[in-house]
Design a protein around this motif. Structure first.
Motif, mmCIF file in Angstrom:
data_model
loop_
_atom_site.group_PDB
_atom_site.id
_atom_site.type_symbol
_atom_site.label_atom_id
_atom_site.label_comp_id
_atom_site.label_asym_id
_atom_site.label_seq_id
_atom_site.Cartn_x
_atom_site.Cartn_y
_atom_site.Cartn_z
ATOM 1 N N HIS A 141 0.826 -1.216 0.000
ATOM 2 C CA HIS A 141 0.000 0.000 0.000
ATOM 3 C C HIS A 141 0.858 1.263 0.000
ATOM 4 O O HIS A 141 0.539 2.234 -0.666
ATOM 5 C CB HIS A 141 -0.939 0.014 1.216
ATOM 6 C CG HIS A 141 -2.146 -0.841 1.027
ATOM 7 N ND1 HIS A 141 -2.096 -2.216 1.016
ATOM 8 C CD2 HIS A 141 -3.455 -0.523 0.818
ATOM 9 C CE1 HIS A 141 -3.313 -2.699 0.821
ATOM 10 N NE2 HIS A 141 -4.160 -1.694 0.692
ATOM 11 N N MET A 168 -6.243 0.146 9.374
ATOM 12 C CA MET A 168 -6.141 0.651 7.989
ATOM 13 C C MET A 168 -7.532 0.769 7.373
ATOM 14 O O MET A 168 -7.878 1.760 6.732
ATOM 15 C CB MET A 168 -5.337 -0.340 7.113
ATOM 16 C CG MET A 168 -3.853 -0.168 7.135
ATOM 17 S SD MET A 168 -3.053 -1.487 6.168
ATOM 18 C CE MET A 168 -2.965 -0.736 4.534
ATOM 19 N N ASP A 171 -9.609 3.615 8.545
ATOM 20 C CA ASP A 171 -9.188 4.886 7.945
ATOM 21 C C ASP A 171 -9.445 4.921 6.436
ATOM 22 O O ASP A 171 -9.007 5.849 5.752
ATOM 23 C CB ASP A 171 -7.685 5.115 8.191
ATOM 24 C CG ASP A 171 -7.407 5.513 9.634
ATOM 25 O OD1 ASP A 171 -8.375 5.802 10.368
ATOM 26 O OD2 ASP A 171 -6.220 5.529 10.031
ATOM 27 N N GLU A 173 -8.069 3.030 4.271
ATOM 28 C CA GLU A 173 -6.784 2.895 3.570
ATOM 29 C C GLU A 173 -6.484 1.479 3.099
ATOM 30 O O GLU A 173 -5.448 1.247 2.493
ATOM 31 C CB GLU A 173 -5.641 3.355 4.495
ATOM 32 C CG GLU A 173 -5.684 4.824 4.885
ATOM 33 C CD GLU A 173 -5.474 5.755 3.691
ATOM 34 O OE1 GLU A 173 -4.878 5.306 2.701
ATOM 35 O OE2 GLU A 173 -5.931 6.903 3.764
ATOM 36 N N LYS A 175 -7.004 -1.330 0.611
ATOM 37 C CA LYS A 175 -7.541 -1.250 -0.759
ATOM 38 C C LYS A 175 -7.802 -2.610 -1.405
ATOM 39 O O LYS A 175 -8.094 -2.675 -2.590
ATOM 40 C CB LYS A 175 -6.584 -0.440 -1.647
ATOM 41 C CG LYS A 175 -6.246 0.935 -1.097
ATOM 42 C CD LYS A 175 -7.456 1.878 -1.126
ATOM 43 C CE LYS A 175 -7.037 3.298 -0.754
ATOM 44 N NZ LYS A 175 -8.165 4.145 -0.373
#
Ligand code: RBV
Length: 427
Positions: A141, A168, A171, A173, A175
């Motif tokens: 990431h 993650m 947030d 974040e 993916k």
């Protein structure tokens, strides 16, 4: 450079090293009926043809069996360690010699070497990732977001990694989809409890040649791992003290017969301290100041942050290797506090560390393998984010294990099933 090239550059007889690694793998495989059953299925059906699996895990014999199992299913696999001290070089070399597998893991690498090896795995452009601690997912990431589109998903082995992935995800974040292997019953009720309990205690005993009987063992954290460590230590006739921050877990420890104390008080009483919290700064300066001469300090959590070694180093007037895997920090008043395996997870990072027993890793890695299969078969059904492993997959692995152990068990009748599904029945 693969681990074979790096390791064998420094040994006289690389072939003997490879053979020893293979011997360890063969021994593990004999005790891994779930992985044996899955590898038969995978070898026949080749479900992973065309996939590249990137892995960062503790590279030792059981992990090697998982890697080989995925490769037999048609995948190209690139693997490295998830801790600088947990790799068995002989196994890494043997693994590197398996068809379609490249291993980059070498024991004793520094930080740069550790991340360089993760980069080497990422260079293979994985379509599936398997992590223990989430270092590879995180690295992809951060440094290689262009790869994310072609990644079907991944699986995470440990509590700390799942925790990190959820942070993650919260947030926004994370993916790609990640299975929380750690959270399945087949993993955490066995691996975290019995695996950590047995292997942490045996690694500490083997490293120090000291007894448990009559010792006061302070266990920090009463999650699944802490419970295992506490119960196995009590089973070895130690007096167990538990430290907790969560009121219900503290109460659970109290009701299960352990003394519960704040670390500031436990520090004065303990002979052996074992951290299992997943958090940083569990044992710090004020605790070191209160400890008795000769205490043992060991960590069984994923990262080496639980025992604050900077604080300890500040207090020390001298530090020296007292035994292989034991460093003594000598205080100004002459007390010696002994840190095992550099504060890294002791069951794997101690020089004698073998990791968890084979049987529990067979379960954990059985779940990993069926998660990889699920991603290949149904990856499109999962959005980016952390996912629970489908319960059917967990049950499938349990049934294979029960069959291998010749354990027969009951099933519900149609009437019972109907009763359980209905809400109209009363007295
Ligand atoms: N663990 N792996 C081993 N390969 O010998 N032993 C323990 C091994 C895993 C375990 O599943 C735990 O969740 C994780 O290591 C912590 O890094």
């Amino acid at each position: 450079m693969s681990s074979y090239e790096r390791v064998t550059a420094h040994v006289d007889d690389p072939e003997a090293l490879r053979e020893e690694g293979r011997r360890k793998m063969d021994w593990a495989l004999q005790h891994m009926p779930i992985c044996r059953s899955l590898r038969e299925e995978f070898a026949a059906e080749k479900p992973f043809e065309g996939e590249t699996i990137g892995m960062a895990m503790h590279v030792e014999a059981k992990t090697a069996i998982l890697v080989e199992t995925l490769a037999l299913g048609g995948a190209e696999v690139a693997v490295t360690g998830c801790n600088p001290l947990s790799t068995h070089d002989d196994v890494s070399v043997a693994l590197d010699a398996v068809d379609n597998v490249t291993s980059y893991a070498v024991r004793g690498v520094d930080d740069d070497g550790y991340y360089a090896a993760i980069e080497s795995v990422i260079d293979h452009e994985p379509t599936i990732t398997v992590d223990d601690g989430a270092d590879m997912v995180f690295r992809i990431h951060q440094e290689h977001p262009e790869l994310i589109d072609s990644i079907v998903g991944g699986a995470e082995e440990t509590t700390t990694g799942v925790h990190r992935l959820r942070a993650m995800d919260d947030d926004g974040e994370l993916k790609y989809p990640m299975f929380a292997v750690n959270d399945t019953p087949m993993k955490r009720l066995f691996d975290n409890v019995h695996g950590t309990g047995e292997s942490a205690l045996s690694a500490i005993a083997m490293t120090t040649n000291l007894s448990w009987a009559g010792k006061t063992v302070v266990v920090a954290g009463y999650g699944y791992c802490g419970k295992g460590v506490a119960s196995k230590a009590a089973g070895q006739d130690a007096n167990v003290v538990v430290c907790e921050v969560e009121p219900r877990k503290a109460l659970e420890a109290h009701m299960e017969g352990y003394d519960v104390l704040p670390m500031a008080e436990a520090a004065e009483e303990g002979d052996v301290f074992i951290t299992t919290t997943g958090n940083k700064d569990v044992i710090t300066r004020e605790h070191f100041e209160a400890m008795q001469d000769g205490v043992l300090l060991a960590n069984a959590g994923h990262f080496d942050v639980e025992i604050n070694l900077d604080d300890l180093d500040d207090l020390a007037v001298d530090r020296y290797e007292a035994r292989d895997g034991v460093e003594s920090f000598e205080m100004a008043d002459g007390r010696r506090l002994n840190v095992l395996a550099e504060g890294r997870l002791v069951n794997l990072a101690a020089p004698v560390g073998l990791g968890h027993p084979v049987e529990v890793m067979d379960q954990s890695f059985g779940i990993q393998a069926v998660c990889v299969r699920e991603l290949v078969e149904n990856g499109d059904a999962y959005d980016a984010g952390v996912h629970e492993v489908p319960d059917e997959l967990d049950k499938e692995v349990a049934e294979v294990k029960l069959a291998a152990e010749d354990v027969e068990f009951d099933s519900l009748s149609d009437e019972q099933r109907e009763y359980m599904d209905s809400w109209q029945h009363g007295t």
